[in-house]
Write a protein that holds these residues in place. Structure first.
Motif, short mmCIF file in Angstrom:
data_model
loop_
_atom_site.label_atom_id
_atom_site.label_comp_id
_atom_site.label_asym_id
_atom_site.label_seq_id
_atom_site.Cartn_x
_atom_site.Cartn_y
_atom_site.Cartn_z
N ILE A 1 1.03 -1.30 0.05
CA ILE A 1 0.27 -0.14 0.28
C ILE A 1 0.57 0.97 -0.11
N PHE A 2 2.08 0.85 0.41
CA PHE A 2 3.09 2.66 0.75
C PHE A 2 3.94 2.56 -0.93
N THR A 3 3.86 1.46 -1.60
CA THR A 3 4.27 1.62 -2.74
C THR A 3 3.22 2.63 -3.60
N THR A 4 2.68 2.24 -3.69
CA THR A 4 1.08 3.54 -4.76
C THR A 4 0.77 4.45 -4.69
N MET A 5 0.55 4.51 -6.29
CA MET A 5 0.71 5.99 -6.58
C MET A 5 -0.02 6.89 -5.17
N TYR B 1 -7.65 -14.15 -9.81
CA TYR B 1 -6.06 -14.84 -9.38
C TYR B 1 -5.71 -13.94 -10.47
N ILE B 2 -6.18 -13.24 -11.20
CA ILE B 2 -5.21 -12.25 -12.28
C ILE B 2 -5.29 -11.11 -11.38
N PHE B 3 -6.24 -10.75 -10.96
CA PHE B 3 -5.66 -9.34 -9.92
C PHE B 3 -4.34 -9.32 -9.31
N ARG B 4 -4.36 -10.62 -8.25
CA ARG B 4 -3.64 -10.88 -7.08
C ARG B 4 -2.05 -11.16 -8.05
N SER B 5 -2.25 -11.73 -8.73
CA SER B 5 -1.11 -11.95 -9.39
C SER B 5 -0.20 -11.05 -9.98
N ALA B 6 -0.90 -10.05 -10.80
CA ALA B 6 -1.00 -8.36 -11.27
C ALA B 6 -1.12 -7.43 -10.41
N ASN B 7 -1.24 -7.50 -9.15
CA ASN B 7 -0.87 -6.68 -8.15
C ASN B 7 0.32 -6.88 -7.07
N GLY B 8 0.13 -8.71 -7.59
CA GLY B 8 1.97 -8.98 -6.29
C GLY B 8 2.79 -8.40 -7.84
N GLU B 9 2.75 -8.81 -8.87
CA GLU B 9 3.95 -8.66 -9.76
C GLU B 9 4.48 -6.64 -9.70
N LYS B 10 3.83 -6.01 -9.39
CA LYS B 10 3.29 -4.14 -9.93
C LYS B 10 4.33 -4.37 -8.06
N ASN B 11 3.83 -4.42 -7.44
CA ASN B 11 4.50 -4.63 -5.85
C ASN B 11 5.94 -5.44 -5.85
N ASP B 12 6.31 -6.10 -6.33
CA ASP B 12 7.60 -6.92 -6.37
C ASP B 12 8.88 -5.91 -8.02
N PHE B 13 7.92 -5.49 -8.45
CA PHE B 13 8.68 -4.63 -9.60
C PHE B 13 8.94 -3.22 -8.51
N ARG B 14 8.15 -2.10 -8.29
CA ARG B 14 8.55 -1.17 -7.28
C ARG B 14 9.25 -1.56 -6.65
N ASN B 15 9.70 -2.88 -5.73
CA ASN B 15 10.51 -3.44 -4.49
C ASN B 15 11.91 -3.46 -5.12
#
Length: 362
Positions: A277-281, A335-349
């Motif tokens: 949540i703390f890496t979101t726009m 599954y698509i939603f959670r995978s996409a959100n996880g990938e975005k957060n992994d990318f930012r970190n």
């Protein structure tokens, strides 16, 4: 030393159509929230009501003083204040880790208390206790006072937006890069201050996770209670699916978007893994203005719960096969939603292979 003008440069580019677009959305979001209620309710004749009746109903409503008075409900306002106060007290009382956010432009890092999921569980526990003790009528107040609760949430959102806008002119405030245009309407809507706070209480992250999101789940439960009182203690399978899907989404979001703080430090990233949540726009870039306050406090709980409210008076039984099909479709979407959100957060970190490759190249 960084000067104030360099730290808080004037916004050069408008979004959302500039001041005109900001004014339009500021007015249209509350209007749409009311319209979705009056256009989809028992008294209006369905969802939507007969199209030929809408202009007549609209004119009769806005020209009637009694209609305007009906938007205010003292009981609902006091109930909403009690709810918001409860979430603040829960933030303060319930234990939770203090987590650092991403570095800000001035080199500092804000700390956020992590106990939104605990507040969610406490709310579910209290709701379950009330239903077990008093039956489903314990929560039918929400359906009966829906429009008053909507008005209360809009008032809360507006008051907070005005407060943070005025407070943003205090000396030493870190402003959002996109909300410092000098135009009152635009900055009020976008949010002028990046992280408005009262002491250690961060207004933006609090509203993002607690009063609106958890209220959405509570409203869904209340709608199931209203349906149960009409059907002799049972609910339809369609209402059950809505409860499962939406409450799971809310709980999953509160847990997964926050408790990633326990993931070990990335081997190639310079900083520890941040809770998602703390890496979101919303947190890192946007100021807190009317855009976020009306979305968090009014739009999310009062609009996203439309399906559950609709099923109160349009009681649909899907049957085994349709229920199973809906469940499978939702599972695939989740599954698509959670995978996409996880990938975005992994990318930012710095934990996503794509971000690792980028860091290694640069």
């Amino acid at each position: 030393m960084t000067t104030v003008s360099k730290l808080n440069p004037r916004t050069q580019h408008y979004e959302f159509g500039g001041p005109f677009g900001a004014a339009f959305v500021t007015l249209s979001v509350p209007i749409t929230t009311y319209a979705l209620y009056f256009g989809c309710s028992e008294t209006s004749g369905g969802c939507p009501p007969p199209l030929s009746d809408i202009p007549i109903y609209f004119i009769n409503a806005i020209t009637s003083l009694d209609w305007w008075k009906s938007l205010w409900d003292t009981e609902a306002f006091l109930a909403y204040l009690a709810w918001y106060t409860f979430t603040v007290v829960a933030w303060y009382v319930l234990p939770g880790d203090w987590i650092e956010g991403v570095p800000l432009r001035d080199g500092t890092k804000k700390k956020y208390k992590i106990n939104a999921f605990s507040t969610f569980l406490l709310t579910l526990g209290l709701a379950a206790g009330a239903i077990l003790r008093f039956g489903p009528t314990a929560l039918t107040f929400v359906y009966e006072h829906w429009i008053g609760l909507t008005t209360s949430s809009i008032i809360m959102a507006t008051v907070q937006a005005i407060y943070v806008y005025v407070a943003s002119f205090e000396e030493g405030k870190l402003l959002a890069l996109g909300g410092n245009s000098g135009n009152l309407i635009y900055d009020f809507y976008i949010g002028r201050e990046l992280n408005p706070s009262i002491g250690s209480f961060d207004i933006k992250s609090f509203n993002e996770l607690r009063p609106g999101l958890i209220l959405w789940a509570l409203i869904d439960i209340a709608m199931a209670c209203e349906q149960a009182t009409r059907l002799g203690g049972k609910i339809t399978d369609s209402m059950l699916l809505v409860l499962i899907f939406q409450i799971w989404y809310i709980g999953d979001g509160l847990y997964n978007e926050v408790y990633t703080s326990f993931i070990p430090t990335s081997p190639i990233a310079e900083n520890p893994i941040q809770p998602a949540i703390f890496t979101t726009m919303d947190i890192t870039t946007d100021g807190f203005g009317f855009m976020l306050s009306i979305g968090d406090l009014a739009w999310v709980p009062m609009v996203y719960s439309l399906q559950a409210r609709y099923l109160v008076f349009n009681q649909v039984e899907l049957g085994t096969y349709l229920s199973l099909a809906v469940f499978v479709l939702h599972g695939a979407g989740y599954y698509i939603f959670r995978s996409a959100n996880g990938e975005k957060n992994d990318f930012r970190n710095g934990r996503n292979p794509k971000s690792m490759a980028f860091l290694l190249i640069t």
